[in-house]
Write a protein that holds these residues in place. Structure first.
Motif, short mmCIF file in Angstrom:
data_model
loop_
_atom_site.label_atom_id
_atom_site.label_comp_id
_atom_site.label_asym_id
_atom_site.label_seq_id
_atom_site.Cartn_x
_atom_site.Cartn_y
_atom_site.Cartn_z
N LYS A 60 32.89 30.72 -7.43
CA LYS A 60 32.45 29.53 -6.70
C LYS A 60 31.41 28.75 -7.51
O LYS A 60 30.65 29.34 -8.29
CB LYS A 60 31.85 29.94 -5.36
CG LYS A 60 32.82 30.58 -4.40
CD LYS A 60 32.16 30.85 -3.06
CE LYS A 60 31.00 31.85 -3.20
NZ LYS A 60 30.43 32.19 -1.87
N PRO A 61 31.31 27.44 -7.31
CA PRO A 61 30.27 26.64 -7.97
C PRO A 61 28.88 27.12 -7.55
O PRO A 61 28.70 27.65 -6.44
CB PRO A 61 30.54 25.22 -7.48
CG PRO A 61 31.95 25.23 -7.01
CD PRO A 61 32.21 26.60 -6.48
N GLU A 68 27.29 26.37 -4.11
CA GLU A 68 27.73 27.05 -2.89
C GLU A 68 26.91 28.32 -2.64
O GLU A 68 27.24 29.10 -1.74
CB GLU A 68 29.22 27.38 -2.97
CG GLU A 68 30.11 26.14 -2.93
CD GLU A 68 31.57 26.48 -2.75
OE1 GLU A 68 31.86 27.58 -2.21
OE2 GLU A 68 32.41 25.67 -3.16
N TYR A 69 25.85 28.48 -3.42
CA TYR A 69 25.00 29.66 -3.27
C TYR A 69 23.61 29.26 -2.78
O TYR A 69 23.13 28.17 -3.06
CB TYR A 69 24.87 30.41 -4.59
CG TYR A 69 26.12 31.11 -5.04
CD1 TYR A 69 26.28 32.48 -4.85
CD2 TYR A 69 27.16 30.41 -5.65
CE1 TYR A 69 27.43 33.14 -5.27
CE2 TYR A 69 28.32 31.05 -6.06
CZ TYR A 69 28.45 32.42 -5.87
OH TYR A 69 29.59 33.06 -6.28
N TYR A 76 24.52 34.86 -7.01
CA TYR A 76 25.25 34.09 -8.03
C TYR A 76 25.28 34.86 -9.35
O TYR A 76 26.34 34.96 -9.99
CB TYR A 76 24.60 32.73 -8.25
CG TYR A 76 25.31 31.90 -9.28
CD1 TYR A 76 26.49 31.23 -8.96
CD2 TYR A 76 24.82 31.79 -10.58
CE1 TYR A 76 27.17 30.47 -9.91
CE2 TYR A 76 25.48 31.03 -11.53
CZ TYR A 76 26.66 30.39 -11.19
OH TYR A 76 27.33 29.64 -12.15
N ASP A 119 27.72 37.75 -9.02
CA ASP A 119 29.10 37.29 -9.04
C ASP A 119 29.52 36.89 -10.45
O ASP A 119 30.67 37.12 -10.86
CB ASP A 119 29.27 36.10 -8.09
CG ASP A 119 29.31 36.53 -6.63
OD1 ASP A 119 29.26 37.75 -6.36
OD2 ASP A 119 29.36 35.63 -5.75
#
Length: 272
Positions: A2-3, A6-7, A13, A16
């Motif tokens: 995800k970009p 989006e965190y 982040y 991930d």
């Protein structure tokens, strides 16, 4: 993956990013740390496990190591500041930086609209007033508010709620849309706490500002158990829903009211 926008938690982040790299290669925590300029091979692993934290300088190095640049790097750095903020005000300011970075680059943040709606008393009040004042200007609506608010703030609020679908515009008139903003992130909780503080201040001022025929204040000081407390919460929730239904069925709106249901401790528990 995800970009970054989006965190809300930079550690998630980072983890991930590590998991994604590990999935397609032999990427290791040692390599991750070395690319970020750290000598300890486990430092970033400890960061992701919340056992240590990134400094502002470390945030920039890690962001660059994850190939973040431009507004995405600035967003990541602001996210680090947000996660380490010690007060709600500091968190709010950091999150507003994140929102602005995303907005300026035409990117939406998860629960960003809910944060904006709940961070100020203006939006819910204007949402109730605008539909019952056909053809009113922002200045007209501002004058109806007991708390001081500028016409420009009302205009911004109207534009925001039309954009998010909370209000529908029909010519010069507004209609409430059957939509509610809900958010589950920590940032929304920060915004809600800020609104609760504002409303508590307004309630305190209302004691002397309005006559007893215009406002109602009652109180009860009581000694209860934890089990009683939970039963009272259930009763309060039932009461709130019944009152909401009365408001929903109201034939017309003469004034906008705020109901605060407040139950809080005046003593510490026995374990303290």
């Amino acid at each position: 993956m995800k970009p970054v926008t989006e965190y809300e938690d930079y550690r998630i982040y980072m983890k991930d990013y590590y998991d994604e790299k590990k999935r397609v290669s032999s990427f290791s925590w040692r390599e991750y740390a070395r690319a970020s300029g750290f000598t300890s091979p486990t430092y970033l692993k400890l960061v992701c496990e919340c056992k240590t934290r990134l400094s502002p300088q470390g945030a920039e190095k890690v962001g660059e190591a994850m190939n973040l640049a431009g507004f995405e790097l600035e967003y990541f750095k602001a996210m680090v500041t947000y996660c380490h903020a010690k007060t709600d005000q500091e968190r709010k300011l950091a999150y507003e930086v994140m929102l602005e970075l995303a907005s300026n680059n035409k990117v939406k943040i998860v629960d960003g609209d809910a944060f904006r709606y709940f961070e100020s008393w203006v939006h819910p009040v204007v949402r109730e007033l605008a539909p019952v004042m056909p053809g009113a200007t922002p200045g007209d609506i501002a004058k109806r508010c007991c708390q001081g608010v500028a016409a420009g703030n009302v205009r911004d609020s109207l534009d925001f709620m039309v954009k998010t679908g909370l209000l529908k515009k029909n010519g010069d008139n507004y209609v409430q849309a059957d939509k509610h903003l809900k958010g589950s992130t920590a940032a929304v909780s920060v915004a809600l706490r800020n609104m609760h503080r504002e409303m508590a201040i307004f309630a305190s001022e209302a004691v002397s500002r309005f006559s007893s025929s215009e406002r109602n204040f009652t109180g009860l000081t009581m000694g209860i158990s934890a089990e009683d407390y939970n039963l009272i919460l259930q009763e309060l929730d039932t009461c709130r829903k019944k009152i909401a239904q009365i408001a929903l069925n109201s034939r017309r709106t003469e004034r906008v009211y705020r109901l605060n249901l407040q139950l809080f401790p005046l003593t510490w528990g026995e374990d303290k």
